[in-house]
Design an enzyme around this catalytic site. Structure first.
Site, PDB file in Angstrom:
ATOM      1  N   HIS A   6      67.005 -57.854 -19.508  1.00  0.00           N
ATOM      2  CA  HIS A   6      66.211 -56.637 -19.315  1.00  0.00           C
ATOM      3  C   HIS A   6      66.649 -55.539 -20.284  1.00  0.00           C
ATOM      4  O   HIS A   6      67.797 -55.118 -20.271  1.00  0.00           O
ATOM      5  CB  HIS A   6      66.374 -56.162 -17.870  1.00  0.00           C
ATOM      6  N   ARG A   7      65.723 -55.116 -21.136  1.00  0.00           N
ATOM      7  CA  ARG A   7      65.995 -54.086 -22.144  1.00  0.00           C
ATOM      8  C   ARG A   7      67.218 -54.458 -22.981  1.00  0.00           C
ATOM      9  O   ARG A   7      68.043 -53.627 -23.321  1.00  0.00           O
ATOM     10  CB  ARG A   7      66.154 -52.706 -21.490  1.00  0.00           C
ATOM     11  N   GLU A  33      63.666 -58.905 -23.019  1.00  0.00           N
ATOM     12  CA  GLU A  33      62.586 -58.005 -22.594  1.00  0.00           C
ATOM     13  C   GLU A  33      62.891 -56.606 -23.089  1.00  0.00           C
ATOM     14  O   GLU A  33      64.043 -56.157 -23.041  1.00  0.00           O
ATOM     15  CB  GLU A  33      62.482 -58.018 -21.061  1.00  0.00           C
ATOM     16  N   ASP A  35      60.788 -52.510 -24.317  1.00  0.00           N
ATOM     17  CA  ASP A  35      59.600 -51.656 -24.209  1.00  0.00           C
ATOM     18  C   ASP A  35      59.197 -51.111 -25.571  1.00  0.00           C
ATOM     19  O   ASP A  35      60.056 -50.703 -26.363  1.00  0.00           O
ATOM     20  CB  ASP A  35      59.900 -50.484 -23.276  1.00  0.00           C
ATOM     21  N   HIS A  48      61.785 -46.926 -23.518  1.00  0.00           N
ATOM     22  CA  HIS A  48      61.127 -47.130 -22.224  1.00  0.00           C
ATOM     23  C   HIS A  48      60.303 -45.925 -21.772  1.00  0.00           C
ATOM     24  O   HIS A  48      59.105 -46.040 -21.492  1.00  0.00           O
ATOM     25  CB  HIS A  48      62.168 -47.460 -21.147  1.00  0.00           C
ATOM     26  N   GLU A 107      57.096 -55.469 -23.611  1.00  0.00           N
ATOM     27  CA  GLU A 107      56.341 -54.659 -22.655  1.00  0.00           C
ATOM     28  C   GLU A 107      55.759 -53.456 -23.383  1.00  0.00           C
ATOM     29  O   GLU A 107      56.493 -52.595 -23.879  1.00  0.00           O
ATOM     30  CB  GLU A 107      57.196 -54.184 -21.488  1.00  0.00           C
ATOM     31  N   LYS A 109      53.921 -49.966 -23.799  1.00  0.00           N
ATOM     32  CA  LYS A 109      53.675 -48.701 -23.102  1.00  0.00           C
ATOM     33  C   LYS A 109      53.019 -47.761 -24.109  1.00  0.00           C
ATOM     34  O   LYS A 109      53.709 -46.969 -24.759  1.00  0.00           O
ATOM     35  CB  LYS A 109      54.983 -48.115 -22.584  1.00  0.00           C
ATOM     36  N   ASP A 227      69.202 -57.188 -15.555  1.00  0.00           N
ATOM     37  CA  ASP A 227      70.104 -56.390 -16.382  1.00  0.00           C
ATOM     38  C   ASP A 227      71.339 -57.204 -16.765  1.00  0.00           C
ATOM     39  O   ASP A 227      71.964 -56.953 -17.795  1.00  0.00           O
ATOM     40  CB  ASP A 227      70.557 -55.138 -15.618  1.00  0.00           C
TER      41      ASP A 227
END
Length: 233
Positions: A6-7, A33, A35, A48, A107, A109, A227
């Protein structure tokens, strides 16, 4: 089942930073992953939030800053003083770093008015770098996913669900997506079973409780976003 950082690897370094992505590669995650947003000068960057307030203590919006201006901000000190040199990365810089060492969960945005130009920029970069088969593009913006899929059906996409899980079939039909990424607090075995029977992938986010992993594994989800992907062993 994919181990998805995650990130980057947010448990070990500042989210969406070069240090975090390097940590994810070092620990050999299957997929990273992160953003993506647009800057004022139309650059795809890894960040993000819509504003810099949480990470940098400033109220500026990413969309109102040029890449040059955005690069001035320290995005690591909030996590630990040792990361004071971390700066916002472009998507190109991230691809240069990761290459084929891991797959990409992008992802998106994007502000609504920038949707069409962002779709083209993203497609062009993915194809130029030859990573189409390593990418899945996910978003809460279902119009973006629909436009992307209609423009380039070969790029894998997924809807993101935080609530209203009972609407998943309608949303997938609307977007033409290949699967979904679901908040693990609302996931159900019935939804996973039905989605997979129809050929859709199912990722689950953001799972930081190692005791939840066994249950998700039994559901046969395709990937877990965490995470700290070390709990996914």
């Amino acid at each position: 089942m994919l181990k998805i950082g995650h990130r980057g690897y947010a448990a070990a370094a500042p989210e969406n930073s070069e240090a975090s992505f390097k940590e994810a590669l070092k620990r050999k995650v299957d997929m990273i992953e992160f953003d993506v947003r647009l800057t004022k000068d139309d650059k795809l960057v890894i960040f993000h939030d819509s504003t810099l307030e949480r990470i940098c203590g400033e109220k500026e919006r990413v969309i109102d800053l040029t890449l040059k201006d955005l690069k001035k901000y320290d995005i690591g000190s909030w996590y630990s003083p040792e990361y004071f040199q971390e700066r916002v990365m472009t998507l190109q810089e991230l691809i240069n770093l990761v290459g084929t060492k891991a797959d990409y969960n992008i992802e998106v945005k994007i502000e609504g008015s920038e949707r069409e130009s962002a779709v083209i920029k993203l497609i062009n970069l993915i194809e130029k770098e030859g990573i189409t088969d390593r990418v899945v593009v996910t978003s809460f913006d279902f119009k973006f996913l629909k436009h992307l899929k209609e423009t380039r059906s070969s790029i894998k996409t997924g809807i993101i669900l935080e609530e209203d899980i009972e609407e998943w079939e309608k949303i997938i039909d609307y977007t033409g997506a290949d699967g979904m990424s679901i908040n693990y607090e609302i996931i159900s075995e019935d939804v996973v079973s039905e989605a997979k029977s129809r050929g859709y992938f199912v990722y689950v986010w953001t799972v930081n409780n190692k005791y939840a992993v066994n249950g998700l594994r039994k559901m046969k989800v395709d990937g877990i976003i965490s995470d700290d992907p070390s709990i996914l062993k």
